[in-house]
Design an enzyme around this catalytic site. Structure first.
Site, PDB file in Angstrom:
ATOM      1  N   GLU A 273      -4.689  -8.958   1.138  1.00 30.31           N
ATOM      2  CA  GLU A 273      -5.442  -8.662   2.363  1.00 30.31           C
ATOM      3  C   GLU A 273      -6.912  -8.740   2.033  1.00 30.31           C
ATOM      4  O   GLU A 273      -7.393  -8.021   1.154  1.00 30.31           O
ATOM      5  CB  GLU A 273      -5.114  -7.273   2.916  1.00 30.31           C
ATOM      6  CG  GLU A 273      -3.765  -7.173   3.586  1.00 30.31           C
ATOM      7  CD  GLU A 273      -3.454  -5.773   4.099  1.00 30.31           C
ATOM      8  OE1 GLU A 273      -4.407  -5.023   4.419  1.00 30.31           O
ATOM      9  OE2 GLU A 273      -2.257  -5.430   4.162  1.00 30.31           O
TER      10      GLU A 273
ATOM     11  N   GLU B 213       0.811  -1.221   0.000  1.00 31.75           N
ATOM     12  CA  GLU B 213       0.000   0.000   0.000  1.00 31.75           C
ATOM     13  C   GLU B 213       0.844   1.271   0.000  1.00 31.75           C
ATOM     14  O   GLU B 213       0.663   2.154   0.840  1.00 31.75           O
ATOM     15  CB  GLU B 213      -0.954   0.000   1.197  1.00 31.75           C
ATOM     16  CG  GLU B 213      -1.984  -1.109   1.155  1.00 31.75           C
ATOM     17  CD  GLU B 213      -3.000  -1.014   2.283  1.00 31.75           C
ATOM     18  OE1 GLU B 213      -2.947  -0.036   3.053  1.00 31.75           O
ATOM     19  OE2 GLU B 213      -3.837  -1.918   2.382  1.00 31.75           O
TER      20      GLU B 213
END
Length: 816
Positions: free
Chosen positions: A514, A439
């Site tokens: 995720e 991220e």
């Protein structure tokens, strides 16, 4: 519950580890360096309280350390004595603050706002035998959080900035063979790395290394294999180094041993001549016939033993546990030894209830065993280099690992961290995939990110051509930047975009790096904004995430999903979501911070385990709600389930794949029973009963035979039961702990994400409240053979004890 996973493997691992520390006596030794340390807080803002660090001129002359805690004669008698691993953050009280970074790190007073508790000094006194004066010595730190500066006998050895990647420093030139040596480490945790609880201090193992001037380079042996038909080629690439002052001639070879220690293959000898200071990589191959392949179900480990010989004398020798297996990652799946597997993974940070980030080695096996019991087959080290013992546990128990770089950066500092990560971990058969980052919102879609990724990917292929990489992206159908060059596309959430992305890029493998992020509080069934609790069902997820039943059916039913990793396997300190104070930890885990299952655990177990599963929730103690409707959930992989209340059928329902069943039941005290019927005709049952008040405590240890090595540990789970021996799921009694024998209590917890009780007690009596019927205590052994007894007491409840046998670490036949 986890003994079935641990027992066959853990003893062999301990034996191998014991052997690897000694190797061949006088050739190479790896000596545990955890004992005998002294600790004291410094101060980030006041040098006079930081032992003159920043005032005294430490770098004017080599070895100059006067008037500081670095000089050998400094008096540390009043410093605290402790054994590593040590996490000082978990010992600190919680602080209520509006600062977002402190909140996300679990409301602990560590960081730039807390100068009094963010600098830690460690000192260790040790002696070295003068007979070893011709050897080389190094000190190895597996992990210090963070920004560690190291000295020995006043001489500066250097700095390691990373809080997660270990480092080694040669100390040969500074050893005093006739007087006491002093190792000093200053740890500066004022700067965070992650956005979650990270701990503080020397929180992983340390080692003193002793070897010859001609030796294998640090992490310099790379072992990999290629399976062809009924045989495997095992490639051993050994980097050897001559740190002597003259030319040396020697031979390099490698042996392959099976699990029982039998030699099953050997390379030919490669003769090498190295000038002083020169190093070289020797590439060799061993053919293994009919190899036993490492797999999730049968994690068979061989030993590779590379050797350096001078004539008939062995001058260096290492032992590397290794598994022979093949991994292929294609657009239609992950194939382990040619068998398609769906990734059923969990993301995890490294802290555990009671002990923070300073986990004894046994805890790694305990935690991986819990995940295996759930049916998980993969572990993502989020978001940092894992401790070596975690990978050892995954190798031994059969758990794939997604191994991740802390952040996306190609500067010399981070390239060095990336190099060390790959070299350290590439021999582990459990590691099936690398991750170059997570991220990176400031870089992932622009040309900076693309170029950085290309640099990292090229380096990964250079150091480990046997594997490939992914990147955990929190964007939907985006192909720019990193995603243009990453071999395996990682999705953090945005699960509904995966199918469209696959249509646009059908040849790129897709992995849920995720997924999920359902927030639940174990044993709570109503939203509670005062105590910061959420219901213990698959009901609530943040806006950016999803519930379990929203993502897993998509992954399960489509081959273009390689699978995915739940956020998270265990609750962890920091990132309180969806609440803030008094909530001090996450609610994301399918297990709480102690490893106690929540109800969502049984959803995943139903569809991830190859065994019969049936589970009822909630509990059946609802005094005051008689004749009111209670929603009852059943998680099961049975084909049909029938629910009964006090013997009366409430109806039979078909179980939809990758889902659960619900009934609205009018509450009456008694027995709630679910009866499942499998497709093969088996009948399975689960029961919830209305219980009485607690009358006693039940202690459930993870094992009862411990090792007298000063480092073994055991988990004891505590629950309250009524007069009929039934667990009381709403009990919240205070429990006191007393330990007799050569062992110590090192942590307590109960899984309450809003508890501000101490995790450790540096003085006073150890205690912890039950949270919804459960709490946990962790014990670490001493070095005396004999027995250890734990006694638990609670007002109004029957006292209970558990006794452990503590055996000699060299004793044969121990099943720990």
């Amino acid at each position: 519950m986890i003994k079935s996973f641990l027992c066959p493997f853990l003893f062999s691992v301990l034996l191998f580890a014991a052997g690897s520390q000694g190797f061949a006596q006088g050739v190479r030794e790896k000596i545990n360096f955890n004992e005998g340390w002294k600790f004291h807080f410094g101060n980030a803002n006041d040098p006079t309280k930081d032992f003159n660090y920043g005032i005294a001129n430490l770098f004017a002359k080599s070895g100059k350390a006067e008037r500081t805690a670095i000089e050998n004669k400094f008096d540390d008698a009043n410093w605290r004595s402790l054994q590593l691993p040590h996490d000082w953050a978990v010992e600190l009280p919680f602080v209520n603050t509006d600062n977002i970074d402190v909140k996300d790190h679990g409301y602990k007073p560590v960081g730039g706002l807390f100068p009094e508790t963010s600098i830690g000094w460690y000192r260790k006194h040790f002696s070295v035998n003068a007979a070893d004066s011709g050897k080389r010595f190094a000190v190895q730190f597996d992990g210090i959080f963070r920004d560690a500066k190291v000295w020995i006998n006043g001489y500066y050895l250097g700095t390691n900035e990373s809080g997660y990647v270990g480092f080694t420093r040669d100390i040969t030139d500074y050893i005093d063979f006739h007087h006491e040596n002093v190792m000093v480490v200053r740890v500066d945790a004022t700067q965070y790395e992650g956005w979650f609880y990270e701990g503080a201090g020397i929180y992983r193992n340390t080692w003193l290394l002793k070897y010859n001037n001609v030796h294998f380079a640090e992490d310099g042996v790379f072992v990999h294999s290629k399976v062809e038909g009924t045989q495997a080629n095992v490639y051993v690439e050994s980097t050897v180094k001559n740190e002597g002052f003259s030319e040396k001639e020697f031979a390099v070879l490698a042996n392959i041993l099976d699990r029982n220690g039998n030699t099953i293959g050997q390379t030919s000898e490669s003769h090498v001549v190295l000038q002083a200071g020169e190093s070289r990589t020797v590439k060799q191959v061993v053919v293994v016939s009919s190899p036993k392949l490492w797999s999730i179900e049968q994690p068979y480990l061989y030993r590779v033993v590379p050797v350096i010989k001078s004539g008939d004398e062995i001058i260096d020798k290492q032992t590397i546990l290794f598994g022979i297996r093949t991994v292929e990652i294609k657009a239609n799946g992950v194939f382990l030894n040619g068998k398609h597997i769906k990734i059923k993974g969990t993301n995890n940070h490294q802290d555990h209830a009671g002990i923070g980030s300073a986990l004894p080695d046994y805890m790694q096996y305990y935690r991986i065993g819990l995940l295996k019991e759930m049916g998980s087959n993969a572990y993502r080290a989020s978001h940092h280099a894992p401790t070596p013992e975690l990978l050892d546990a995954c190798d031994s128990l059969g758990m794939l690992v997604l191994d991740e770089q802390r952040l996306l950066n190609s500067s010399p500092e981070y390239m060095d961290q990336f190099d060390r990560l790959i070299k350290k971990d590439r021999n582990h058969p459990s590691v099936f995939l690398w991750s170059i980052g997570n991220e990176e919102g400031y870089a992932q879609t622009n040309s900076f990110g693309k170029r950085i990724a290309q640099t990292l990917l090229a380096r990964q292929k250079e150091l480990d051509p046997t594997r490939t990489s992914t990147y955990a992206a929190d964007l939907a159908n985006v192909f720019t930047g990193i995603n243009e060059v990453i071999p395996v596309r990682g999705f953090n959430y945005r699960q509904f975009a995966v199918a469209d992305y696959h249509k646009a890029h059908p040849d790129q493998p897709l992995l849920g790096t995720e997924m999920g992020s359902t927030v639940t509080t174990r044993g709570i069934y109503e939203k509670d904004t005062i105590n910061a609790y959420v219901p213990d069902q698959d009901l609530t997820a943040p806006w950016w995430a999803s519930r379990a039943e929203e993502w897993w059916p998509l992954a399960a039913e489509n081959d273009f999903w390689l699978g995915g990793f739940i956020w998270t396997g265990f609750d962890y300190r920091g990132e309180p979501t969806p609440y803030i104070w008094p909530n001090i930890s996450s609610h994301f885990g399918v297990m709480d911070a102690c490893g106690f299952p929540k109800n969502i655990y049984y959803y995943y177990q139903s569809w991830w385990r190859d065994k019969d599963v049936i589970h009822i929730s909630p509990h059946w103690n609802w005094t005051g709600k008689e004749n009111q409707l209670i929603k009852v959930w059943v998680n099961s992989n049975a084909k049909q389930v029938e629910l009964f209340l006090n013997g009366k059928s409430l109806g039979k329902k078909e179980m939809p794949a990758n889902k659960h069943l619900e009934w609205m039941v009018t509450y009456k005290p008694g027995t709630l029973k679910a009866v499942g019927y499998t497709a093969e005709g088996r009948k399975i049952e689960a029961i919830r009963e209305t219980t009485g008040t607690p009358t006693a405590l039940v202690l459930t240890p993870s094992k009862t035979v411990l090792l007298a090595n000063g480092q073994d540990a055991v988990v004891v789970n505590v629950s309250a039961v009524d007069s009929k021996g039934r667990e009381v799921a709403i009990a919240n009694n205070q429990v006191q702990f007393k330990l007799d024998g050569d062992a110590k209590l090192i942590g307590v917890g109960n899984g309450d994400p809003s508890s501000h009780e101490p995790d450790t007690f540096l003085s006073g009596n150890w205690q912890r409240k039950l949270f919804n019927g459960k709490c946990q205590v962790i014990i670490q052994t001493g070095k005396s053979v004999g027995t250890v007894k734990l006694t638990t007491t609670s007002d109004g409840l029957k006292t209970n004890t558990v006794t452990f046998s503590v055996a000699d670490v060299t004793e044969k036949g121990i099943n720990p």
